[in-house]
Scaffold this motif. Structure first.
Motif, PDB file in Angstrom:
ATOM      1  N   GLN A  25     -10.539  16.852  22.234  1.00 60.10           N
ATOM      2  CA  GLN A  25     -10.877  16.037  23.402  1.00 60.10           C
ATOM      3  C   GLN A  25     -10.971  14.588  22.967  1.00 60.10           C
ATOM      4  O   GLN A  25     -11.570  14.272  21.945  1.00 60.10           O
ATOM      5  N   THR A  26     -10.328  13.720  23.753  1.00 62.16           N
ATOM      6  CA  THR A  26     -10.422  12.283  23.545  1.00 62.16           C
ATOM      7  C   THR A  26     -10.889  11.664  24.865  1.00 62.16           C
ATOM      8  O   THR A  26     -11.170  12.382  25.831  1.00 62.16           O
ATOM      9  N   THR A  27     -10.929  10.375  24.918  1.00 62.42           N
ATOM     10  CA  THR A  27     -11.265   9.688  26.163  1.00 62.42           C
ATOM     11  C   THR A  27     -10.255  10.015  27.255  1.00 62.42           C
ATOM     12  O   THR A  27     -10.612  10.100  28.418  1.00 62.42           O
ATOM     13  N   ASN A  28      -9.007  10.252  26.865  1.00 60.49           N
ATOM     14  CA  ASN A  28      -7.920  10.403  27.831  1.00 60.49           C
ATOM     15  C   ASN A  28      -7.512  11.839  28.145  1.00 60.49           C
ATOM     16  O   ASN A  28      -7.014  12.099  29.235  1.00 60.49           O
ATOM     17  N   VAL A  29      -7.669  12.741  27.197  1.00 55.96           N
ATOM     18  CA  VAL A  29      -7.160  14.102  27.392  1.00 55.96           C
ATOM     19  C   VAL A  29      -8.070  15.142  26.735  1.00 55.96           C
ATOM     20  O   VAL A  29      -8.810  14.839  25.805  1.00 55.96           O
ATOM     21  N   THR A  30      -7.952  16.365  27.256  1.00 56.70           N
ATOM     22  CA  THR A  30      -8.586  17.526  26.628  1.00 56.70           C
ATOM     23  C   THR A  30      -7.507  18.586  26.457  1.00 56.70           C
ATOM     24  O   THR A  30      -6.696  18.788  27.362  1.00 56.70           O
ATOM     25  N   HIS A  31      -7.515  19.235  25.295  1.00 58.65           N
ATOM     26  CA  HIS A  31      -6.557  20.306  25.010  1.00 58.65           C
ATOM     27  C   HIS A  31      -7.334  21.609  24.843  1.00 58.65           C
ATOM     28  O   HIS A  31      -8.288  21.672  24.064  1.00 58.65           O
ATOM     29  N   TYR A  32      -6.904  22.618  25.604  1.00 57.39           N
ATOM     30  CA  TYR A  32      -7.494  23.949  25.494  1.00 57.39           C
ATOM     31  C   TYR A  32      -6.444  24.914  24.965  1.00 57.39           C
ATOM     32  O   TYR A  32      -5.262  24.805  25.311  1.00 57.39           O
ATOM     33  N   ARG A  33      -6.903  25.850  24.150  1.00 60.36           N
ATOM     34  CA  ARG A  33      -6.044  26.938  23.659  1.00 60.36           C
ATOM     35  C   ARG A  33      -6.779  28.251  23.862  1.00 60.36           C
ATOM     36  O   ARG A  33      -8.004  28.310  23.741  1.00 60.36           O
ATOM     37  N   PRO A  35      -7.319  32.158  22.520  1.00 64.56           N
ATOM     38  CA  PRO A  35      -7.112  32.949  21.298  1.00 64.56           C
ATOM     39  C   PRO A  35      -5.936  33.916  21.423  1.00 64.56           C
ATOM     40  O   PRO A  35      -5.284  34.225  20.429  1.00 64.56           O
ATOM     41  N   ASP A  36      -5.669  34.384  22.623  1.00 68.84           N
ATOM     42  CA  ASP A  36      -4.515  35.244  22.879  1.00 68.84           C
ATOM     43  C   ASP A  36      -3.354  34.331  23.262  1.00 68.84           C
ATOM     44  O   ASP A  36      -3.328  33.755  24.355  1.00 68.84           O
ATOM     45  N   GLY A  37      -2.414  34.165  22.367  1.00 66.44           N
ATOM     46  CA  GLY A  37      -1.298  33.251  22.562  1.00 66.44           C
ATOM     47  C   GLY A  37      -0.530  33.435  23.857  1.00 66.44           C
ATOM     48  O   GLY A  37       0.103  32.500  24.356  1.00 66.44           O
ATOM     49  N   GLN A  38      -0.572  34.635  24.434  1.00 70.05           N
ATOM     50  CA  GLN A  38       0.137  34.876  25.688  1.00 70.05           C
ATOM     51  C   GLN A  38      -0.456  34.073  26.838  1.00 70.05           C
ATOM     52  O   GLN A  38       0.213  33.833  27.829  1.00 70.05           O
ATOM     53  N   TRP A  39      -1.714  33.664  26.716  1.00 71.21           N
ATOM     54  CA  TRP A  39      -2.349  32.857  27.754  1.00 71.21           C
ATOM     55  C   TRP A  39      -1.961  31.390  27.615  1.00 71.21           C
ATOM     56  O   TRP A  39      -2.180  30.607  28.524  1.00 71.21           O
ATOM     57  N   GLY A  40      -1.422  31.025  26.476  1.00 75.29           N
ATOM     58  CA  GLY A  40      -0.929  29.664  26.272  1.00 75.29           C
ATOM     59  C   GLY A  40      -2.021  28.631  26.092  1.00 75.29           C
ATOM     60  O   GLY A  40      -3.188  28.950  25.877  1.00 75.29           O
ATOM     61  N   SER A  41      -1.605  27.390  26.192  1.00 76.50           N
ATOM     62  CA  SER A  41      -2.519  26.265  26.055  1.00 76.50           C
ATOM     63  C   SER A  41      -2.460  25.424  27.330  1.00 76.50           C
ATOM     64  O   SER A  41      -1.510  25.527  28.106  1.00 76.50           O
ATOM     65  N   VAL A  42      -3.475  24.612  27.513  1.00 71.68           N
ATOM     66  CA  VAL A  42      -3.575  23.780  28.709  1.00 71.68           C
ATOM     67  C   VAL A  42      -3.946  22.367  28.280  1.00 71.68           C
ATOM     68  O   VAL A  42      -4.946  22.172  27.579  1.00 71.68           O
ATOM     69  N   ASP A  43      -3.157  21.400  28.712  1.00 70.48           N
ATOM     70  CA  ASP A  43      -3.459  19.995  28.479  1.00 70.48           C
ATOM     71  C   ASP A  43      -3.970  19.399  29.785  1.00 70.48           C
ATOM     72  O   ASP A  43      -3.358  19.581  30.839  1.00 70.48           O
ATOM     73  N   VAL A  44      -5.075  18.686  29.705  1.00 68.82           N
ATOM     74  CA  VAL A  44      -5.694  18.097  30.886  1.00 68.82           C
ATOM     75  C   VAL A  44      -5.831  16.591  30.661  1.00 68.82           C
ATOM     76  O   VAL A  44      -6.438  16.163  29.675  1.00 68.82           O
ATOM     77  N   ILE A  45      -5.281  15.822  31.573  1.00 72.64           N
ATOM     78  CA  ILE A  45      -5.413  14.367  31.520  1.00 72.64           C
ATOM     79  C   ILE A  45      -6.619  13.975  32.360  1.00 72.64           C
ATOM     80  O   ILE A  45      -6.787  14.446  33.481  1.00 72.64           O
ATOM     81  N   HIS A  46      -7.449  13.096  31.814  1.00 71.36           N
ATOM     82  CA  HIS A  46      -8.657  12.644  32.504  1.00 71.36           C
ATOM     83  C   HIS A  46      -8.309  11.460  33.399  1.00 71.36           C
ATOM     84  O   HIS A  46      -7.845  10.429  32.916  1.00 71.36           O
ATOM     85  N   ALA A  47      -8.549  11.614  34.686  1.00 75.33           N
ATOM     86  CA  ALA A  47      -8.263  10.544  35.636  1.00 75.33           C
ATOM     87  C   ALA A  47      -9.484   9.636  35.762  1.00 75.33           C
ATOM     88  O   ALA A  47     -10.513  10.037  36.289  1.00 75.33           O
ATOM     89  N   PHE A  48      -9.358   8.424  35.222  1.00 71.57           N
ATOM     90  CA  PHE A  48     -10.419   7.436  35.392  1.00 71.57           C
ATOM     91  C   PHE A  48      -9.836   6.041  35.559  1.00 71.57           C
ATOM     92  O   PHE A  48     -10.499   5.148  36.058  1.00 71.57           O
ATOM     93  N   ARG A  49      -8.582   5.863  35.177  1.00 65.36           N
ATOM     94  CA  ARG A  49      -7.922   4.578  35.401  1.00 65.36           C
ATOM     95  C   ARG A  49      -7.368   4.544  36.827  1.00 65.36           C
ATOM     96  O   ARG A  49      -7.172   5.573  37.467  1.00 65.36           O
ATOM     97  N   LYS A  50      -7.101   3.340  37.288  1.00 67.32           N
ATOM     98  CA  LYS A  50      -6.657   3.150  38.670  1.00 67.32           C
ATOM     99  C   LYS A  50      -5.430   3.990  39.009  1.00 67.32           C
ATOM    100  O   LYS A  50      -5.391   4.667  40.043  1.00 67.32           O
ATOM    101  N   ALA A  51      -4.415   3.965  38.161  1.00 66.54           N
ATOM    102  CA  ALA A  51      -3.171   4.698  38.454  1.00 66.54           C
ATOM    103  C   ALA A  51      -3.424   6.196  38.583  1.00 66.54           C
ATOM    104  O   ALA A  51      -2.902   6.849  39.496  1.00 66.54           O
TER     105      ALA A  51
END
Length: 141
Positions: A25-33, A35-51
């Motif tokens: 996790q950073t200021t801009n994004v969080t990465h989730y994984r 343990p069961d690889g079939q569920w994959g991973s999820v990248d989440v962008i944090h919306a806090f800037r105007k755009a």
């Protein structure tokens, strides 16, 4: 995924309940994984800037699971903007992100807001690429 920064704790509770582990996790994004690889991973962008906040405001409701739930879906131009950001953040992703962008442009062609797309490319100093893509995809078929 794009989520309002104020909802990050709720998201974490939901993801943890599904068995996902927060990998980074950073200021801009969080990465989730999962343990069961079939569920994959999820990248989440944090919306806090105007755009990003504007992207969330433009997102439209879309029914899923036989209309049992509704999710909000970003406009194609905003998805393209996120993919341009992904290229800028990690050039190793360029080929996949560009393929996704070109597919979106081919699907939506003459219905895209090219001014908004140009702004995203300009933001990441890739303005010439947007002009090239508009030349290729910017007309209705």
């Amino acid at each position: 995924f794009l989520i309002d920064r104020d909802d990050l704790e709720r998201l974490h509770h939901l993801m943890s309940g599904l068995g996902y582990l927060r990998f980074a996790q950073t200021t801009n994004v969080t990465h989730y994984r999962h343990p069961d690889g079939q569920w994959g991973s999820v990248d989440v962008i944090h919306a806090f800037r105007k755009a990003a906040q504007e992207m969330l405001a433009r997102a439209k409701p879309y029914p899923v699971f036989g209309r049992a739930l509704t999710i909000r879906v970003a406009d194609p131009e905003d998805v393209i903007g996120l993919k341009v950001q992904a290229i800028a953040n990690n050039p190793d992703r360029r080929l996949q992100e560009e393929a996704d962008i070109e597919r979106l442009m081919a699907l939506y062609r003459g219905r895209l807001d090219w001014t908004r797309i140009q702004e995203y490319y300009d933001l990441f100093e890739m303005g010439q690429e947007a002009k090239r893509l508009r030349e290729r995809f910017g007309h209705a078929q």
